[in-house]
Design a protein around this motif. Structure first.
Motif, mmCIF file in Angstrom:
data_model
loop_
_atom_site.group_PDB
_atom_site.id
_atom_site.type_symbol
_atom_site.label_atom_id
_atom_site.label_comp_id
_atom_site.label_asym_id
_atom_site.label_seq_id
_atom_site.Cartn_x
_atom_site.Cartn_y
_atom_site.Cartn_z
ATOM 1 N N VAL A 33 38.510 28.883 40.402
ATOM 2 C CA VAL A 33 38.557 29.625 39.151
ATOM 3 C C VAL A 33 39.817 30.469 39.096
ATOM 4 O O VAL A 33 40.481 30.570 38.073
ATOM 5 C CB VAL A 33 37.299 30.508 39.007
ATOM 6 C CG1 VAL A 33 37.409 31.390 37.778
ATOM 7 C CG2 VAL A 33 36.051 29.641 38.934
ATOM 8 N N VAL A 34 40.171 31.047 40.246
ATOM 9 C CA VAL A 34 41.349 31.889 40.301
ATOM 10 C C VAL A 34 42.616 31.058 40.086
ATOM 11 O O VAL A 34 43.544 31.467 39.415
ATOM 12 C CB VAL A 34 41.419 32.635 41.652
ATOM 13 C CG1 VAL A 34 42.727 33.403 41.770
ATOM 14 C CG2 VAL A 34 40.233 33.569 41.786
ATOM 15 N N GLY A 35 42.648 29.836 40.657
ATOM 16 C CA GLY A 35 43.851 29.020 40.591
ATOM 17 C C GLY A 35 43.898 28.056 39.431
ATOM 18 O O GLY A 35 44.875 27.323 39.280
ATOM 19 N N ALA A 36 42.871 28.010 38.590
ATOM 20 C CA ALA A 36 42.826 27.026 37.509
ATOM 21 C C ALA A 36 43.948 27.224 36.508
ATOM 22 O O ALA A 36 44.385 26.265 35.864
ATOM 23 C CB ALA A 36 41.464 27.094 36.796
ATOM 24 N N ASP A 37 44.440 28.456 36.357
ATOM 25 C CA ASP A 37 45.474 28.711 35.358
ATOM 26 C C ASP A 37 46.869 28.375 35.870
ATOM 27 O O ASP A 37 47.855 28.638 35.198
ATOM 28 C CB ASP A 37 45.422 30.168 34.899
ATOM 29 C CG ASP A 37 45.762 31.166 36.005
ATOM 30 O OD1 ASP A 37 45.804 30.739 37.181
ATOM 31 O OD2 ASP A 37 45.987 32.348 35.701
ATOM 32 N N GLN A 151 47.893 34.817 32.427
ATOM 33 C CA GLN A 151 48.886 34.950 33.481
ATOM 34 C C GLN A 151 49.961 33.869 33.345
ATOM 35 O O GLN A 151 49.687 32.681 33.473
ATOM 36 C CB GLN A 151 48.224 34.823 34.853
ATOM 37 C CG GLN A 151 49.191 34.795 36.025
ATOM 38 C CD GLN A 151 49.926 36.112 36.199
ATOM 39 O OE1 GLN A 151 49.325 37.173 36.291
ATOM 40 N NE2 GLN A 151 51.256 36.045 36.252
ATOM 41 N N PRO A 152 51.222 34.267 33.095
ATOM 42 C CA PRO A 152 52.317 33.286 33.110
ATOM 43 C C PRO A 152 52.799 33.051 34.539
ATOM 44 O O PRO A 152 52.567 33.876 35.425
ATOM 45 C CB PRO A 152 53.391 33.960 32.265
ATOM 46 C CG PRO A 152 53.185 35.423 32.522
ATOM 47 C CD PRO A 152 51.684 35.617 32.703
ATOM 48 N N TYR A 153 53.486 31.933 34.732
ATOM 49 C CA TYR A 153 54.027 31.610 36.042
ATOM 50 C C TYR A 153 55.452 31.084 35.887
ATOM 51 O O TYR A 153 55.936 30.840 34.782
ATOM 52 C CB TYR A 153 53.163 30.556 36.751
ATOM 53 C CG TYR A 153 51.784 31.041 37.108
ATOM 54 C CD1 TYR A 153 51.565 31.737 38.298
ATOM 55 C CD2 TYR A 153 50.703 30.815 36.262
ATOM 56 C CE1 TYR A 153 50.289 32.198 38.636
ATOM 57 C CE2 TYR A 153 49.427 31.265 36.581
ATOM 58 C CZ TYR A 153 49.228 31.960 37.767
ATOM 59 O OH TYR A 153 47.977 32.418 38.096
ATOM 60 N N VAL A 154 56.107 30.893 37.011
ATOM 61 C CA VAL A 154 57.395 30.212 37.055
ATOM 62 C C VAL A 154 57.148 28.840 37.673
ATOM 63 O O VAL A 154 56.567 28.744 38.760
ATOM 64 C CB VAL A 154 58.436 30.995 37.865
ATOM 65 C CG1 VAL A 154 59.710 30.169 38.044
ATOM 66 C CG2 VAL A 154 58.752 32.317 37.170
#
Length: 334
Positions: A33-37, A151-154
């Motif tokens: 769940v934490v890493g799904a995004d 949460q955005p990422y690179v």
């Protein structure tokens, strides 16, 4: 004593569990769940349609068909552009989670300049939606956020450095296949090349039965030398792939240019009664001004050609490509 032991065991179990989840997520075998995004990739074999849109109103739909990828349900798509996009869709990964201080600017950039990416499967089911933004300062990563996430990422493609955005942000004709002629030589029945200002160089080739090469204009004297069959066949083979360097449909001088007498008019007929044609207009270098005399000299060297196709597309072709089909009547003879 027993209470202390129980607490110690609980801490060890929780720590082991957290380590297991973190390790599995890092290896890509579990999507928690934490890493799904941060799961962005879709295997290319599962991709049958990609929609791209931005806030400037640009809309692109690329669809896989039995004959290849199609742009906006109308034009064959450019193979290398589709390949670049599918590689990104398949291999894109999170590079790192940005610092909290950088997130507001990233979110703002994604909201105002982001490209929406929708990826669909075989049955038109939506598989993934995310937004592609700008690059990091070092151009080694690209801002990204999943649709509905906070949460955005690179992101990056492992083993490749650069801004991923260019793989998604082509516009209009840049997605279209630039091929002008892509013909099976055995299906070509005739070719004519007309040079309006050099009529004695113009010719027509009939490939039915024994190939025949004749002057295009009736008043042009026939060449009495022996025909070279290998050259006649080699010329037909050149129509397997003639590719323009780019579309130029938005050129403001298009009408003025195409109203001029073409340098050459090339027409190809095939066995399925399909006729394809190309009109060529030379491109000269920029005028040169002599700094001493102030006189302007117009270069006579041709740097390329504008091409008007049978589909009414205005394109640019480079000399090496055009030279493959700009032969002269006498070249086919000894």
């Amino acid at each position: 004593m027993n209470r202390t032991l129980i607490l110690l065991v609980a801490v060890v179990i929780l720590g082991a569990g957290a380590y297991f989840l973190m390790s599995e997520e890092k290896q890509g075998t579990v999507s928690s769940v934490v890493g799904a995004d941060r799961e962005f990739s879709v295997p290319r074999e599962d991709v049958y349609k990609v929609f791209l849109g931005d806030r400037n109103g640009n809309r692109t739909t690329l669809t896989r068909t039995s004959s290849g990828w199609v742009y906006n349900d109308e034009y064959p798509a450019r193979p290398d552009a589709v390949e670049n996009l599918l590689t990104a869709v398949d291999k894109i990964r999170m590079r790192f989670k940005p610092a909290d201080a950088a997130i507001p600017n990233m979110i703002d950039g994604l909201a105002t300049q982001g490209i929406k990416v929708e990826i669909y499967g075989k049955d038109n089911e939506l598989l993934k939606t995310y937004y592609i933004g700008g690059a990091t300062n070092d151009e080694r990563g690209t801002h990204i956020i999943l649709d509905g996430a906070e949460q955005p990422y690179v992101a990056e493609i492992p083993g490749w450095e650069g801004n991923l955005r260019f793989r998604y942000n082509l516009i209009g004709d840049d997605w279209r296949d630039r091929t002008i002629f892509r013909l099976n030589p055995e299906n070509i029945t005739s070719v004519s090349v007309e040079y309006p200002k050099q009529q004695n160089k113009s010719f027509r080739i009939d490939y039915n039965e024994a190939p025949k090469v004749e002057p295009f204009y009736p008043l042009t004297p026939r060449i009495q030398k022996p025909l070279q069959p290998s050259r006649v066949q080699a010329y037909r083979n050149n129509f397997e792939k003639i590719i323009a360097s780019g579309f130029n449909n938005l050129n403001r001088e298009r009408d003025e240019i195409t109203q001029q007498i073409p340098f050459a008019i090339i027409t190809v007929d095939t066995k399925n009664e399909d006729t394809q044609s190309l009109q060529l207009f030379p491109i000269f270098g920029k005028p040169f001004v002599d700094p001493k005399t102030g006189t302007t000299t117009q270069p006579t060297e041709v740097t390329g050609y504008y091409g008007l196709t049978h589909a009414n597309d205005f394109m640019i072709l480079q000399n090496p490509m055009v030279s493959k089909i700009l032969w002269a009547y006498d070249f086919f003879y000894e």
